[in-house]
Design a protein around this motif. Sequence first.
Motif, PDB file in Angstrom:
ATOM      1  N   MET B 214       0.837  -1.191   0.000  1.00  0.00           N
ATOM      2  CA  MET B 214       0.000   0.000   0.000  1.00  0.00           C
ATOM      3  C   MET B 214       0.882   1.255   0.000  1.00  0.00           C
ATOM      4  O   MET B 214       0.688   2.173  -0.800  1.00  0.00           O
ATOM      5  CB  MET B 214      -0.892  -0.024   1.241  1.00  0.00           C
ATOM      6  CG  MET B 214      -1.862   1.096   1.347  1.00  0.00           C
ATOM      7  SD  MET B 214      -2.600   1.070   2.989  1.00  0.00           S
ATOM      8  CE  MET B 214      -1.300   1.792   3.963  1.00  0.00           C
ATOM      9  N   LEU B 215       1.887   1.265   0.890  1.00  0.00           N
ATOM     10  CA  LEU B 215       2.756   2.448   0.971  1.00  0.00           C
ATOM     11  C   LEU B 215       3.514   2.679  -0.328  1.00  0.00           C
ATOM     12  O   LEU B 215       3.560   3.811  -0.836  1.00  0.00           O
ATOM     13  CB  LEU B 215       3.759   2.281   2.118  1.00  0.00           C
ATOM     14  CG  LEU B 215       3.204   2.373   3.535  1.00  0.00           C
ATOM     15  CD1 LEU B 215       4.315   2.186   4.556  1.00  0.00           C
ATOM     16  CD2 LEU B 215       2.532   3.721   3.748  1.00  0.00           C
ATOM     17  N   THR B 216       4.110   1.587  -0.894  1.00  0.00           N
ATOM     18  CA  THR B 216       4.902   1.789  -2.109  1.00  0.00           C
ATOM     19  C   THR B 216       4.004   2.203  -3.278  1.00  0.00           C
ATOM     20  O   THR B 216       4.384   3.041  -4.078  1.00  0.00           O
ATOM     21  CB  THR B 216       5.700   0.530  -2.488  1.00  0.00           C
ATOM     22  OG1 THR B 216       4.839  -0.608  -2.413  1.00  0.00           O
ATOM     23  CG2 THR B 216       6.864   0.306  -1.560  1.00  0.00           C
ATOM     24  N   THR B 217       2.795   1.632  -3.348  1.00  0.00           N
ATOM     25  CA  THR B 217       1.921   1.961  -4.476  1.00  0.00           C
ATOM     26  C   THR B 217       1.418   3.396  -4.390  1.00  0.00           C
ATOM     27  O   THR B 217       1.513   4.165  -5.356  1.00  0.00           O
ATOM     28  CB  THR B 217       0.719   1.003  -4.516  1.00  0.00           C
ATOM     29  OG1 THR B 217       1.199  -0.322  -4.415  1.00  0.00           O
ATOM     30  CG2 THR B 217      -0.056   1.161  -5.793  1.00  0.00           C
ATOM     31  N   VAL B 218       0.897   3.770  -3.200  1.00  0.00           N
ATOM     32  CA  VAL B 218       0.342   5.116  -3.055  1.00  0.00           C
ATOM     33  C   VAL B 218       1.429   6.170  -3.266  1.00  0.00           C
ATOM     34  O   VAL B 218       1.237   7.145  -3.997  1.00  0.00           O
ATOM     35  CB  VAL B 218      -0.335   5.272  -1.677  1.00  0.00           C
ATOM     36  CG1 VAL B 218      -0.695   6.723  -1.423  1.00  0.00           C
ATOM     37  CG2 VAL B 218      -1.560   4.395  -1.599  1.00  0.00           C
ATOM     38  N   SER B 219       2.604   5.947  -2.662  1.00  0.00           N
ATOM     39  CA  SER B 219       3.643   6.958  -2.833  1.00  0.00           C
ATOM     40  C   SER B 219       4.183   6.939  -4.259  1.00  0.00           C
ATOM     41  O   SER B 219       4.646   7.964  -4.760  1.00  0.00           O
ATOM     42  CB  SER B 219       4.762   6.786  -1.814  1.00  0.00           C
ATOM     43  OG  SER B 219       5.301   5.500  -1.883  1.00  0.00           O
ATOM     44  N   PHE B 221       2.298   6.593  -6.904  1.00  0.00           N
ATOM     45  CA  PHE B 221       1.385   7.500  -7.617  1.00  0.00           C
ATOM     46  C   PHE B 221       1.724   8.948  -7.313  1.00  0.00           C
ATOM     47  O   PHE B 221       1.741   9.799  -8.205  1.00  0.00           O
ATOM     48  CB  PHE B 221      -0.065   7.217  -7.206  1.00  0.00           C
ATOM     49  CG  PHE B 221      -0.654   6.039  -7.923  1.00  0.00           C
ATOM     50  CD1 PHE B 221      -0.637   5.986  -9.306  1.00  0.00           C
ATOM     51  CD2 PHE B 221      -1.214   4.986  -7.220  1.00  0.00           C
ATOM     52  CE1 PHE B 221      -1.177   4.902  -9.979  1.00  0.00           C
ATOM     53  CE2 PHE B 221      -1.752   3.897  -7.879  1.00  0.00           C
ATOM     54  CZ  PHE B 221      -1.730   3.849  -9.252  1.00  0.00           C
ATOM     55  N   ALA B 222       2.017   9.235  -6.030  1.00  0.00           N
ATOM     56  CA  ALA B 222       2.337  10.612  -5.638  1.00  0.00           C
ATOM     57  C   ALA B 222       3.565  11.099  -6.396  1.00  0.00           C
ATOM     58  O   ALA B 222       3.587  12.221  -6.910  1.00  0.00           O
ATOM     59  CB  ALA B 222       2.577  10.683  -4.135  1.00  0.00           C
TER      60      ALA B 222
END
Lengths: 229, 237
Positions: B214-219, B221-222
């Motif tokens: 979750m952290l690697t995917t969301v960041s 995208f950021a």
Amino acid sequence: MDFAFLIDTMQKLLAGVPLTLELTFVSVAIGAALAVLLAVLRASFLPCEWLVRAYVFVLRGTPLLLQIFLIYYGIGQFAEVRNSFLWPFLRQPYWCAILALSLNTAAYGAEIIRGGLLAVPQGAAEAARVSGMSGFLLYRRIILPLAIRQALPAYGNELVIMVKSTSLASIVTLMEVSGISYAIISETYRALEVFLCAGSIYLVINFLLTRAIAQAEAWLNPHLRPATS
Amino acid sequence: MATYFTLIGFGPNGWGWQLAYATFLTLSVSACAFATGLGFGTLGAWAKLSGSAVAGRAGDVYTTVVRGIPDLLVVYLFYFGGSQVMTAVARMLGQQGFWGLNGFMVGTLAVGIVSGAYQTEVIRGGYLAIPRGEIEAARAVGMGRLLMLRRIIAPRALRYAMPGIGNVWQQVLKESALISVTGLAEIMRQIHVGAGSTRLPFDFYITGFMLYLMLTTVSGFAFRGAEGWTLRSERRA
């Protein structure tokens, strides 16, 4: 500086070098074979492509330490695993570390090889087909040499990272160079000196490795050599 | 499945709050380490580009040494070596007893210095990609060094360096798991504790996988958004 301590530490650490190298070689060998397989699968039909993508996404998106822990501590939760023929292997930290390192490097390697395959010019493959090569011969003579040449620098980086990654095996009790370092540090509390010795061992290994990769690169790129008169 | 959700949920027997706090700790220690790494990376790039032989050599030694040894050893160095140094300093100041760095500081420093070495090369590459003519043009219109850095060099280098900086962030996020060896209760540590005390290791480690993904995917995208932002004046059809 206490040279007697440094020499003593160095001797103890050097005893861990064979295990560090062994972990690297075995997991790179398995990982490379797996990486080629994944890269070929990814280039094949659709369900396979999505599976490989998911595999790469999960393995590259999570820390290697967590992957080692899942294999070493996690899968033993299931009685089916504990009763299976694999358990004699999976209960040993050595094979768990090898498995985790291989699966991890396979994910990175698959992407590197895919990049290499994509870099093979269409014309080269076409020319080979026109002259009657196909299938295995085409791969062996044309596509793979060109792809490997393209992928080698990136794969070299991956090899250096693998040498460094074997240090995580120490957390599941394997006594390679980092494991021995940790033992000496917690016994003597002289972190700086031990770090100096262990660090230089890894630096030498990685220096020799990068040299070897540079040699291989020069050998694979004969067209880039300076002309000899 | 229902038992799994009570296990990781926010109920009385769930580990939800601990895991949420652990995620927050992973994010904050990664952010601090990333910022430290940006600082070291900028210094390293400046040293390598300065043209001075001494500074250039120092920069080379920094990137070669740090990129050639395992990150775990660097964490050990700061964790154990930090207390070695701190205790000695405290003794010099007349304080008795044991002094050390806490896990958060160790993580920030160790991961920061490691990522700084990678960041050095990324930032150096970004600077070298700026067309020389633009810097000459800035000089020609009379910009001073600082103004030129702020208006021309920093925005232009950032544009080229942004994809690499995003990669370094992902690396920092994953390396932050190593800080668990200091006992800091970030995701990796909390997951390990939960696995041990409930004897359900698989459930916890799989949860760890999902939290990191979750952290690697969301960041990710950021950072892709940030990349688009730095490229906003270059959009083509």
